[in-house]
Motif scaffolding. Sequence first.
Motif, PDB file in Angstrom:
ATOM      1  N   CYS A  33      36.065  63.848  -7.270  1.00 33.24           N
ATOM      2  CA  CYS A  33      34.738  63.759  -6.653  1.00 33.24           C
ATOM      3  C   CYS A  33      34.236  65.112  -6.157  1.00 33.24           C
ATOM      4  O   CYS A  33      33.117  65.213  -5.642  1.00 33.24           O
ATOM      5  N   TYR A  34      35.025  66.175  -6.323  1.00 37.64           N
ATOM      6  CA  TYR A  34      34.640  67.496  -5.834  1.00 37.64           C
ATOM      7  C   TYR A  34      33.991  68.317  -6.941  1.00 37.64           C
ATOM      8  O   TYR A  34      34.546  68.459  -8.030  1.00 37.64           O
ATOM      9  N   VAL A  35      32.815  68.853  -6.675  1.00 40.68           N
ATOM     10  CA  VAL A  35      32.061  69.659  -7.632  1.00 40.68           C
ATOM     11  C   VAL A  35      31.765  71.015  -6.985  1.00 40.68           C
ATOM     12  O   VAL A  35      31.357  71.070  -5.828  1.00 40.68           O
ATOM     13  N   ARG A  36      31.986  72.096  -7.741  1.00 40.55           N
ATOM     14  CA  ARG A  36      31.795  73.449  -7.209  1.00 40.55           C
ATOM     15  C   ARG A  36      30.762  74.186  -8.075  1.00 40.55           C
ATOM     16  O   ARG A  36      31.124  74.909  -8.997  1.00 40.55           O
ATOM     17  N   LEU A 287      49.617  52.485 -12.488  1.00 42.06           N
ATOM     18  CA  LEU A 287      49.832  52.540 -13.937  1.00 42.06           C
ATOM     19  C   LEU A 287      48.680  51.964 -14.751  1.00 42.06           C
ATOM     20  O   LEU A 287      48.666  52.101 -15.977  1.00 42.06           O
ATOM     21  N   LEU A 288      47.697  51.340 -14.103  1.00 43.84           N
ATOM     22  CA  LEU A 288      46.624  50.677 -14.849  1.00 43.84           C
ATOM     23  C   LEU A 288      45.744  51.706 -15.551  1.00 43.84           C
ATOM     24  O   LEU A 288      45.142  52.571 -14.902  1.00 43.84           O
ATOM     25  N   PRO A 289      45.596  51.626 -16.889  1.00 43.62           N
ATOM     26  CA  PRO A 289      44.788  52.606 -17.621  1.00 43.62           C
ATOM     27  C   PRO A 289      43.292  52.429 -17.348  1.00 43.62           C
ATOM     28  O   PRO A 289      42.821  51.327 -17.063  1.00 43.62           O
ATOM     29  N   LEU A 290      42.562  53.525 -17.471  1.00 39.63           N
ATOM     30  CA  LEU A 290      41.108  53.483 -17.355  1.00 39.63           C
ATOM     31  C   LEU A 290      40.513  54.666 -18.107  1.00 39.63           C
ATOM     32  O   LEU A 290      41.204  55.643 -18.412  1.00 39.63           O
ATOM     33  N   LEU A 291      39.218  54.572 -18.426  1.00 42.82           N
ATOM     34  CA  LEU A 291      38.462  55.691 -18.969  1.00 42.82           C
ATOM     35  C   LEU A 291      37.520  56.174 -17.877  1.00 42.82           C
ATOM     36  O   LEU A 291      36.882  55.356 -17.197  1.00 42.82           O
ATOM     37  N   ALA A 292      37.426  57.478 -17.706  1.00 42.79           N
ATOM     38  CA  ALA A 292      36.558  58.001 -16.657  1.00 42.79           C
ATOM     39  C   ALA A 292      35.887  59.293 -17.091  1.00 42.79           C
ATOM     40  O   ALA A 292      36.448  60.075 -17.866  1.00 42.79           O
ATOM     41  N   ASP A 293      34.681  59.484 -16.596  1.00 41.64           N
ATOM     42  CA  ASP A 293      33.975  60.756 -16.709  1.00 41.64           C
ATOM     43  C   ASP A 293      33.854  61.278 -15.293  1.00 41.64           C
ATOM     44  O   ASP A 293      33.046  60.787 -14.505  1.00 41.64           O
ATOM     45  N   GLY A 294      34.693  62.252 -14.936  1.00 44.75           N
ATOM     46  CA  GLY A 294      34.767  62.675 -13.540  1.00 44.75           C
ATOM     47  C   GLY A 294      35.336  61.537 -12.709  1.00 44.75           C
ATOM     48  O   GLY A 294      36.384  60.973 -13.031  1.00 44.75           O
TER      49      GLY A 294
END
Length: 329
Positions: A33-36, A287-294
């Motif tokens: 969640c951190y953006v620089r 261990l649960l898989p997920l797809l994420a963008d950021g």
Amino acid sequence: AHTMSDQAETVLFRIARGTGLHGLAGIPPRRGCYVRPCLCLTRADTEAYCAALGQHYVQDETNAEDTYARNRIRHEAVPALQYANPAAERSIARLCRQMRALDDWLNAEAAALLQAAAVPGGYDVAILRRAEGPVLDAALHALVSPVRDAEEKYISLLRFVVLHGEGSVQLTPDVNYRVRNGLLVCHTQEGAKVHPAPPQPFEPGEYRLPGGYFVKFQVVKYENFLKNQSIFKKDLNCCADCAKIQGNVILRTRQAGDFYRPAGRHLRKTLKKYYNELGVPQAERPLLPLLADGSEVLWLWGCGFAEGCAPDEYTHEVLTVRTEKTGEA
């Protein structure tokens, strides 16, 4: 805000203490969640911009002191480099970008190696041994880092027992990795423990992940999807418009700051709260898989694709997903 100048100081400090490729990648522009956004500007650029706007800002009063090693790098080492090259900070930032790209590629190769080597109970040592040295080291780094700081000595020791075919490495008083009967296994006080697979860039295909999780992502032409809609109808949340699964999409497990938009509910929840709502056991969550963008979760094991990802009349290709839990570690 971190600037390009902070980036240069960080890299010089890491080099002095001892670092590897990952450390040379510097401060990431985005982590969870951190953006620089100011990493593309030097400290002087940032101060000049604030001055032009008449914008006041706050500085840590200790910045001017030489009590801390980082401040001495700022006041002495960086000016010395700028004397040799006025664009020294930009040169270091360019090196960081190149190292980050190389580090991302190496991490993807390491994730693929661990996926190929994953077997019930651990990792097949014979498969690990066939990997190129840097890829093996990156894979071992991914196994060590969830447990403790992945210092070079632990990577070297773990590489030795893998190549030697037997032995163990104590990472903490409670965790050690052992090679026995051709398997690399993590042992804790509770017995053998399974760690999540390291994050890897998403591509359609089959993934066998720690914990017995099998996921298959497949691209289907929209015309074929419509012809077989009866097959997909009961699992529409397992289908997405390929064009909506864009960006820096990563296959991974949960991270701090993750959020998810359940399909059809028109709301956003932190992943922690959503897991609590579903009653997902704490032991299963890592261990649960997920797809994420950021920090945005686009697909979640057992829940499907997020709000806004479903196919529509403008869709050209559909991404389908099939999951299976084998129960194997």
